[in-house]
Enzyme design. Sequence first.
Site, short mmCIF file in Angstrom:
data_model
loop_
_atom_site.label_atom_id
_atom_site.label_comp_id
_atom_site.label_asym_id
_atom_site.label_seq_id
_atom_site.Cartn_x
_atom_site.Cartn_y
_atom_site.Cartn_z
N TRP A 26 0.82 -1.21 0.00
CA TRP A 26 0.00 0.00 0.00
C TRP A 26 0.86 1.27 0.00
O TRP A 26 0.60 2.20 -0.75
CB TRP A 26 -0.97 -0.04 1.17
CG TRP A 26 -2.05 0.99 1.18
CD1 TRP A 26 -2.58 1.59 2.29
CD2 TRP A 26 -2.78 1.54 0.06
NE1 TRP A 26 -3.58 2.45 1.94
CE2 TRP A 26 -3.72 2.46 0.56
CE3 TRP A 26 -2.71 1.36 -1.32
CZ2 TRP A 26 -4.58 3.19 -0.25
CZ3 TRP A 26 -3.57 2.08 -2.14
CH2 TRP A 26 -4.49 2.99 -1.61
N GLY A 27 1.91 1.28 0.82
CA GLY A 27 2.80 2.44 0.82
C GLY A 27 3.41 2.65 -0.56
O GLY A 27 3.52 3.79 -1.05
N GLY A 122 -10.86 3.33 0.85
CA GLY A 122 -11.76 3.12 -0.28
C GLY A 122 -11.43 1.80 -0.95
O GLY A 122 -10.57 1.05 -0.49
N LYS A 177 -14.60 -4.40 6.67
CA LYS A 177 -14.86 -5.26 5.51
C LYS A 177 -13.80 -6.35 5.37
O LYS A 177 -14.02 -7.35 4.68
CB LYS A 177 -15.01 -4.44 4.23
CG LYS A 177 -13.79 -3.62 3.80
CD LYS A 177 -12.72 -4.40 3.10
CE LYS A 177 -11.46 -3.57 2.96
NZ LYS A 177 -10.31 -4.35 2.51
N SER A 240 -7.43 -9.63 -3.13
CA SER A 240 -7.54 -9.31 -1.71
C SER A 240 -6.90 -10.41 -0.86
O SER A 240 -7.23 -11.59 -1.00
CB SER A 240 -9.01 -9.16 -1.32
OG SER A 240 -9.17 -9.37 0.07
N1 LIG Z 1 -2.45 -3.45 -0.20
C1 LIG Z 1 -3.60 -2.83 -0.38
O1 LIG Z 1 -4.21 -2.99 -1.45
C2 LIG Z 1 -4.17 -1.95 0.67
C3 LIG Z 1 -3.77 -2.03 2.00
N2 LIG Z 1 -4.33 -1.21 2.94
C4 LIG Z 1 -3.93 -1.27 4.34
O2 LIG Z 1 -2.61 -0.73 4.46
C5 LIG Z 1 -1.91 -1.37 5.54
C6 LIG Z 1 -0.61 -1.94 4.99
O3 LIG Z 1 -0.96 -2.90 4.02
P1 LIG Z 1 0.10 -3.45 2.97
O4 LIG Z 1 1.08 -2.40 2.57
O5 LIG Z 1 -0.69 -4.06 1.88
O6 LIG Z 1 0.82 -4.57 3.83
P2 LIG Z 1 2.29 -5.14 3.64
O7 LIG Z 1 2.35 -6.37 4.45
O8 LIG Z 1 2.64 -5.20 2.18
O9 LIG Z 1 3.21 -4.01 4.31
C7 LIG Z 1 3.10 -3.68 5.68
C8 LIG Z 1 3.99 -2.50 5.98
O10 LIG Z 1 3.85 -2.17 7.36
C9 LIG Z 1 5.15 -2.09 7.93
N3 LIG Z 1 5.12 -2.47 9.34
C10 LIG Z 1 4.56 -3.55 9.89
N4 LIG Z 1 4.78 -3.57 11.21
C11 LIG Z 1 5.50 -2.47 11.50
C12 LIG Z 1 6.06 -1.94 12.69
N5 LIG Z 1 5.91 -2.58 13.85
N6 LIG Z 1 6.71 -0.77 12.61
C13 LIG Z 1 6.86 -0.14 11.43
N7 LIG Z 1 6.36 -0.60 10.27
C14 LIG Z 1 5.70 -1.75 10.31
C15 LIG Z 1 5.99 -3.06 7.12
O11 LIG Z 1 7.38 -2.81 7.24
C16 LIG Z 1 5.47 -2.79 5.72
O12 LIG Z 1 6.07 -1.63 5.18
C17 LIG Z 1 -2.87 -2.43 6.09
O13 LIG Z 1 -3.55 -1.90 7.19
C18 LIG Z 1 -3.84 -2.66 4.92
O14 LIG Z 1 -5.10 -3.12 5.37
C19 LIG Z 1 -5.25 -0.27 2.59
C20 LIG Z 1 -5.67 -0.14 1.28
C21 LIG Z 1 -5.17 -0.98 0.22
O1 LIG Z 2 -8.14 -2.82 1.44
C1 LIG Z 2 -7.93 -3.31 0.37
C2 LIG Z 2 -8.63 -2.90 -0.85
O2 LIG Z 2 -9.38 -1.74 -0.66
C3 LIG Z 2 -6.96 -4.42 0.25
O3 LIG Z 2 -7.57 -5.58 0.68
P1 LIG Z 2 -6.69 -6.76 1.29
O4 LIG Z 2 -5.97 -6.17 2.47
O5 LIG Z 2 -7.67 -7.83 1.64
O6 LIG Z 2 -5.73 -7.17 0.21
#
Ligand SMILES: NC(=O)C1=CN([C@@H]2O[C@H](COP(=O)(O)OP(=O)(O)OC[C@H]3O[C@@H](n4cnc5c(N)ncnc54)[C@H](O)[C@@H]3O)[C@@H](O)[C@H]2O)C=CC1
Ligand SMILES: O=C(CO)COP(=O)(O)O
Length: 323
Positions: A26-27, A122, A177, A240
């Site tokens: 996400w980042g 979103g 969700k 997802s």
């Molecule tokens: N991937 C997606 O499509 C989307 C994800 N999100 C939300 O964004 C958040 C991150 O998701 P992703 O990037 O997909 O997961 P990911 O597993 O790919 O990355 C997680 C990130 O969080 C960091 N992190 C975890 N624990 C940490 C800690 N203790 N201190 C500092 N950094 C830490 C990791 O280093 C990594 O950069 C979640 O809450 C997810 O639900 C929201 C919208 C879309």
């Molecule tokens: O939040 C998300 C899409 O909006 C990403 O969903 P997942 O974390 O289940 O991959």
Amino acid sequence: MNLLSNPDRPSEYVPQNITVIGAGAWGSAIAFLLNQNHHQVQIWSRQSEVPLSAMVADSDVIISAVSIKGVRAIATQLQTANLRPDVILVSATKGLEPATLATPSQIWRSLLPVYPLVVLSGPNLSKEIMAGQPTATVVASEHPHAAQLVQNIFASRNFRVYTNPDPIGVELGGTLKNVIAIAVGACDGLNLGTNAKSALITRSLIEIIRVGVFFGAQPETFWGLSGLGDLLATCNSSLSRNYQVGYAIAQGKSLEAAIASTVGTAEGVNTAHVLMEICDRAQISVPVSRYVHRLLRGEITLQQAVEGLMDRDLKAESLQEHS
Ligand SMILES: NC(=O)C1=CN([C@@H]2O[C@H](COP(=O)(O)OP(=O)(O)OC[C@H]3O[C@@H](n4cnc5c(N)ncnc54)[C@H](O)[C@@H]3O)[C@@H](O)[C@H]2O)C=CC1
Ligand SMILES: O=C(CO)COP(=O)(O)O
């Protein structure tokens, strides 16, 4: 894509110095969008050699896209950083903190109360964004100018951004969700059909609204992109991670094996446990989430979860249920 060609962009718009915290899926997608809009973007992660406090010193906007387990540590580090007095904080995490039952925005507000906070949430599957596919999102804040600024820094031809005045509602739509996506992934994994999937999503939206109202959110927020929109995206896509976990369980995998086979964070597993604590204390009826929770804890089989949901007492299709 040329940012200046966007007719919605105000003429006083200038590129911003932006720090994105979190280099996961996400980042990275957030940084990709901002780079496309020609901002000065830097990404910080736990692997970075520069301390976070040094990196954020000149930032106009700081966006946190870490998973829930990292939010408090990040916000605590920023408490002692020398932030610009007019910095805007953006929370893009979808989760709940086990120790406090808090949402990410509640953690940010408790630790850094003086800065305007914007919640971004979103139907935003990161792989589709990285592929340049059309996407819409919501930026919500109690500070309208902050929401508008964040709207402007993100908006592009491929990324349409709406503002919203209900940050807790927008945040909870995206967070809750994830639990339902596990249920729907399992439903698809069992081939239960489109009727079952539609019933699950629709009844789940009602229980999400019940929880949202308890947190002080506006019910209508959940009919928008961050509620129904994100439910539809996450429950209809094998991209997802939460859906993948449910699907893998339906294929006979253990929870541990399902998580291990999923790349990245499936927040719904942790969220289900925290949500149950909240709902038990507040006596909120969330039958679908409760069955997901019991399934994840190994208390019931998937077949028992399906039967349990179908065997519940007959009732009116009401939002008001409290049992
Ligand atoms: N991937 C997606 O499509 C989307 C994800 N999100 C939300 O964004 C958040 C991150 O998701 P992703 O990037 O997909 O997961 P990911 O597993 O790919 O990355 C997680 C990130 O969080 C960091 N992190 C975890 N624990 C940490 C800690 N203790 N201190 C500092 N950094 C830490 C990791 O280093 C990594 O950069 C979640 O809450 C997810 O639900 C929201 C919208 C879309
Ligand atoms: O939040 C998300 C899409 O909006 C990403 O969903 P997942 O974390 O289940 O991959």
